[in-house]
Design a protein around this motif. Structure first.
Motif, PDB file in Angstrom:
ATOM      1  N   UNK A 266      11.973  11.787 -12.493  1.00 39.10           N
ATOM      2  CA  UNK A 266      12.765  10.473 -12.838  1.00 39.10           C
ATOM      3  C   UNK A 266      11.584   9.772 -13.264  1.00 39.10           C
ATOM      4  N   UNK A 267      10.272   9.843 -13.385  1.00 34.88           N
ATOM      5  CA  UNK A 267       9.144   9.250 -13.933  1.00 34.88           C
ATOM      6  C   UNK A 267       8.956   9.556 -15.410  1.00 34.88           C
TER       7      UNK A 267
ATOM      8  N   UNK B  51       0.757  -1.240  -0.079  1.00 30.84           N
ATOM      9  CA  UNK B  51       0.048  -0.087  -0.104  1.00 30.84           C
ATOM     10  C   UNK B  51       1.003   1.159   0.004  1.00 30.84           C
ATOM     11  N   UNK B  52       2.255   1.003  -0.244  1.00 35.83           N
ATOM     12  CA  UNK B  52       3.122   2.159  -0.195  1.00 35.83           C
ATOM     13  C   UNK B  52       3.325   2.788  -1.431  1.00 35.83           C
ATOM     14  N   UNK B  53       3.137   4.075  -1.681  1.00 33.27           N
ATOM     15  CA  UNK B  53       3.733   4.747  -2.734  1.00 33.27           C
ATOM     16  C   UNK B  53       4.512   5.839  -2.187  1.00 33.27           C
ATOM     17  N   UNK B  54       5.788   6.361  -2.624  1.00 36.39           N
ATOM     18  CA  UNK B  54       6.693   7.184  -2.097  1.00 36.39           C
ATOM     19  C   UNK B  54       6.233   8.549  -2.644  1.00 36.39           C
ATOM     20  N   UNK B  55       5.461   8.485  -3.913  1.00 40.87           N
ATOM     21  CA  UNK B  55       5.103  10.038  -4.222  1.00 40.87           C
ATOM     22  C   UNK B  55       3.836  10.407  -3.342  1.00 40.87           C
ATOM     23  N   UNK B  56       3.278   9.764  -2.387  1.00 39.69           N
ATOM     24  CA  UNK B  56       2.408  10.233  -1.782  1.00 39.69           C
ATOM     25  C   UNK B  56       3.235  11.200  -0.556  1.00 39.69           C
ATOM     26  N   UNK B  57       4.709  11.114  -0.652  1.00 40.34           N
ATOM     27  CA  UNK B  57       5.428  12.269   0.209  1.00 40.34           C
ATOM     28  C   UNK B  57       5.904  13.271  -0.337  1.00 40.34           C
ATOM     29  N   UNK B  58       5.496  13.591  -1.683  1.00 44.39           N
ATOM     30  CA  UNK B  58       6.010  14.787  -2.244  1.00 44.39           C
ATOM     31  C   UNK B  58       5.560  15.935  -1.634  1.00 44.39           C
ATOM     32  N   UNK B  59       4.403  16.125  -0.946  1.00 43.27           N
ATOM     33  CA  UNK B  59       4.070  17.533  -0.451  1.00 43.27           C
ATOM     34  C   UNK B  59       5.023  17.648   0.949  1.00 43.27           C
TER      35      UNK B  59
ATOM     36  N   UNK C 284      21.715   3.952 -10.616  1.00 48.14           N
ATOM     37  CA  UNK C 284      20.631   4.112 -11.451  1.00 48.14           C
ATOM     38  C   UNK C 284      19.332   3.497 -11.022  1.00 48.14           C
ATOM     39  N   UNK C 285      19.048   2.268 -10.565  1.00 47.44           N
ATOM     40  CA  UNK C 285      18.100   1.587  -9.996  1.00 47.44           C
ATOM     41  C   UNK C 285      17.448   1.930  -8.927  1.00 47.44           C
ATOM     42  N   UNK C 286      18.265   2.438  -7.851  1.00 49.21           N
ATOM     43  CA  UNK C 286      18.045   2.755  -6.479  1.00 49.21           C
ATOM     44  C   UNK C 286      17.778   4.311  -6.520  1.00 49.21           C
ATOM     45  N   UNK C 287      17.845   5.215  -7.455  1.00 47.02           N
ATOM     46  CA  UNK C 287      17.429   6.522  -7.564  1.00 47.02           C
ATOM     47  C   UNK C 287      15.854   6.851  -8.109  1.00 47.02           C
ATOM     48  N   UNK C 288      15.424   5.481  -8.242  1.00 45.79           N
ATOM     49  CA  UNK C 288      14.006   5.805  -9.067  1.00 45.79           C
ATOM     50  C   UNK C 288      12.917   5.481  -8.130  1.00 45.79           C
ATOM     51  N   UNK C 289      11.888   6.143  -8.216  1.00 48.80           N
ATOM     52  CA  UNK C 289      10.554   6.027  -7.090  1.00 48.80           C
ATOM     53  C   UNK C 289      10.205   4.729  -7.156  1.00 48.80           C
ATOM     54  N   UNK C 290      10.094   3.880  -8.512  1.00 45.81           N
ATOM     55  CA  UNK C 290       9.509   2.588  -8.250  1.00 45.81           C
ATOM     56  C   UNK C 290      10.278   1.563  -7.345  1.00 45.81           C
ATOM     57  N   UNK C 291      11.736   1.925  -7.415  1.00 45.44           N
ATOM     58  CA  UNK C 291      12.577   1.036  -6.788  1.00 45.44           C
ATOM     59  C   UNK C 291      12.406   1.360  -5.360  1.00 45.44           C
ATOM     60  N   UNK C 292      12.253   2.659  -4.893  1.00 43.00           N
ATOM     61  CA  UNK C 292      12.056   3.057  -3.687  1.00 43.00           C
ATOM     62  C   UNK C 292      10.572   2.365  -3.099  1.00 43.00           C
ATOM     63  N   UNK C 293       9.516   2.341  -3.941  1.00 44.37           N
ATOM     64  CA  UNK C 293       8.248   1.626  -3.343  1.00 44.37           C
ATOM     65  C   UNK C 293       8.394   0.139  -3.141  1.00 44.37           C
ATOM     66  N   UNK C 294       9.611  -0.599  -3.994  1.00 44.26           N
ATOM     67  CA  UNK C 294       9.607  -1.637  -3.770  1.00 44.26           C
ATOM     68  C   UNK C 294      10.193  -2.177  -2.325  1.00 44.26           C
TER      69      UNK C 294
ATOM     70  N   UNK D 123      12.824  -8.992 -14.680  1.00 38.83           N
ATOM     71  CA  UNK D 123      12.515  -9.940 -15.702  1.00 38.83           C
ATOM     72  C   UNK D 123      10.928 -10.189 -15.914  1.00 38.83           C
ATOM     73  N   UNK D 124      10.266  -9.095 -15.742  1.00 36.10           N
ATOM     74  CA  UNK D 124       8.851  -9.166 -16.027  1.00 36.10           C
ATOM     75  C   UNK D 124       8.734  -9.512 -17.575  1.00 36.10           C
ATOM     76  N   UNK D 125       7.344  -9.690 -17.542  1.00 30.83           N
ATOM     77  CA  UNK D 125       7.070 -10.086 -19.242  1.00 30.83           C
ATOM     78  C   UNK D 125       7.108  -8.652 -20.166  1.00 30.83           C
ATOM     79  N   UNK D 126       7.254  -8.951 -21.329  1.00 31.83           N
ATOM     80  CA  UNK D 126       7.525  -7.684 -22.200  1.00 31.83           C
ATOM     81  C   UNK D 126       6.564  -6.764 -22.108  1.00 31.83           C
ATOM     82  N   UNK D 127       6.891  -5.406 -21.837  1.00 26.60           N
ATOM     83  CA  UNK D 127       5.973  -4.145 -21.821  1.00 26.60           C
ATOM     84  C   UNK D 127       5.618  -3.938 -20.406  1.00 26.60           C
ATOM     85  N   UNK D 128       5.982  -4.876 -19.546  1.00 22.37           N
ATOM     86  CA  UNK D 128       5.784  -4.630 -17.899  1.00 22.37           C
ATOM     87  C   UNK D 128       6.857  -3.434 -17.503  1.00 22.37           C
ATOM     88  N   UNK D 129       6.260  -2.680 -16.448  1.00 24.98           N
ATOM     89  CA  UNK D 129       7.075  -1.505 -16.229  1.00 24.98           C
ATOM     90  C   UNK D 129       8.354  -1.881 -15.491  1.00 24.98           C
ATOM     91  N   UNK D 130       9.252  -1.088 -15.711  1.00 21.96           N
ATOM     92  CA  UNK D 130      10.613  -1.476 -15.080  1.00 21.96           C
ATOM     93  C   UNK D 130      11.420  -0.151 -15.045  1.00 21.96           C
TER      94      UNK D 130
END
Length: 226
Positions: free
Chosen positions: A44-45, A23-31, A173-183, A73-80
């Motif tokens: 970065x998005x 249930x976590x999304x780091x972008x909720x912290x933007x404010x 690179x990977x750990x500079x991205x918000x999706x990695x922070x969510x993970x 290693x997600x399927x083709x087209x999966x967000x990464x």
């Protein structure tokens, strides 16, 4: 904001959602960040710029290498996380770590040389035109072979320093991205808010609880490694 952003796919499924912080999304912290920090993280998005450093052949090999190193290693087209584009931008602008091993070329030259070496290994072992043409299992074998050499030479370069080059750039690179922070449940910089609960095992109100915690010191945990 949380439901409007694509989560990065988990590489080790955990729970029904497949994420340890479902249930976590780091972008909720933007404010809670200062404007400059918020703009940097959200930026970065955005769509990454076209490649400027890697050639088309290097692009294919580097992209496959980053996917193996980071298990994207997600399927083709999966967000990464767009690691390839982020590393390319660094190299195009010569944004290095400010140092290098004395027995390694400059970072840009080292990247070109090691990607070419991976293609050579792919041709020698599997008869493939490039590393990118191999299946995932074969790619993993070649990458693992480099790590397993440790301090021994690999195509005239010390393998452990090649491994350091690859992983430094990939992980930065990977750990500079918000999706990695969510993970990993990282809520981003606590500025200007700051921290208030300083101590082992304490969690800030804005930090998410781990849905599948692992205690690496507990021998009863079957996932313990090392």
């Amino acid at each position: 904001m949380g439901g409007q952003h694509l989560p990065i796919g988990r590489r080790v499924p955990s729970g029904e959602s497949g994420r340890r912080f479902p249930d976590f999304d780091v972008l909720d912290q933007v404010p809670h960040w200062d404007p400059a920090t918020g703009a940097t993280v959200v930026g970065r998005l955005a769509r990454q710029p076209d490649l400027r450093f890697f050639t088309p052949a290097e692009e294919a090999t580097a992209g496959a290498l980053f996917d193996r190193l980071l298990a994207q290693d997600g399927p083709p087209g999966a967000p990464k996380v767009p690691v390839l584009q982020m590393v390319d931008a660094r190299l195009a602008e010569a944004q290095t770590d400010g140092w290098r091993y004395s027995d390694m070329p400059e970072d840009g030259d080292a990247w070109r040389a090691t990607l070419a070496a991976l293609d050579e290994d792919a041709a020698e072992r599997y008869g493939a035109a490039s590393f990118a043409d191999l299946d995932t299992g074969q790619q993993k074998e070649l990458v693992q072979a480099v790590q397993d050499l440790h301090g021994k030479p690999w195509h005239g370069l010390p393998a452990q320093h090649v491994w350091s080059l690859w992983t430094r750039y990939a992980c930065t690179a990977f750990y500079a991205h918000p999706w990695a922070w969510n993970e990993i449940g990282f809520p981003g910089p606590a500025y200007p808010r700051g921290y208030q609960r300083l101590g082992i095992g304490l969690r800030e109100p804005f930090e998410a609880a781990d849905a599948d915690p692992v205690d690496p010191a507990d021998p009863r945990d079957g996932r313990r490694t090392g």
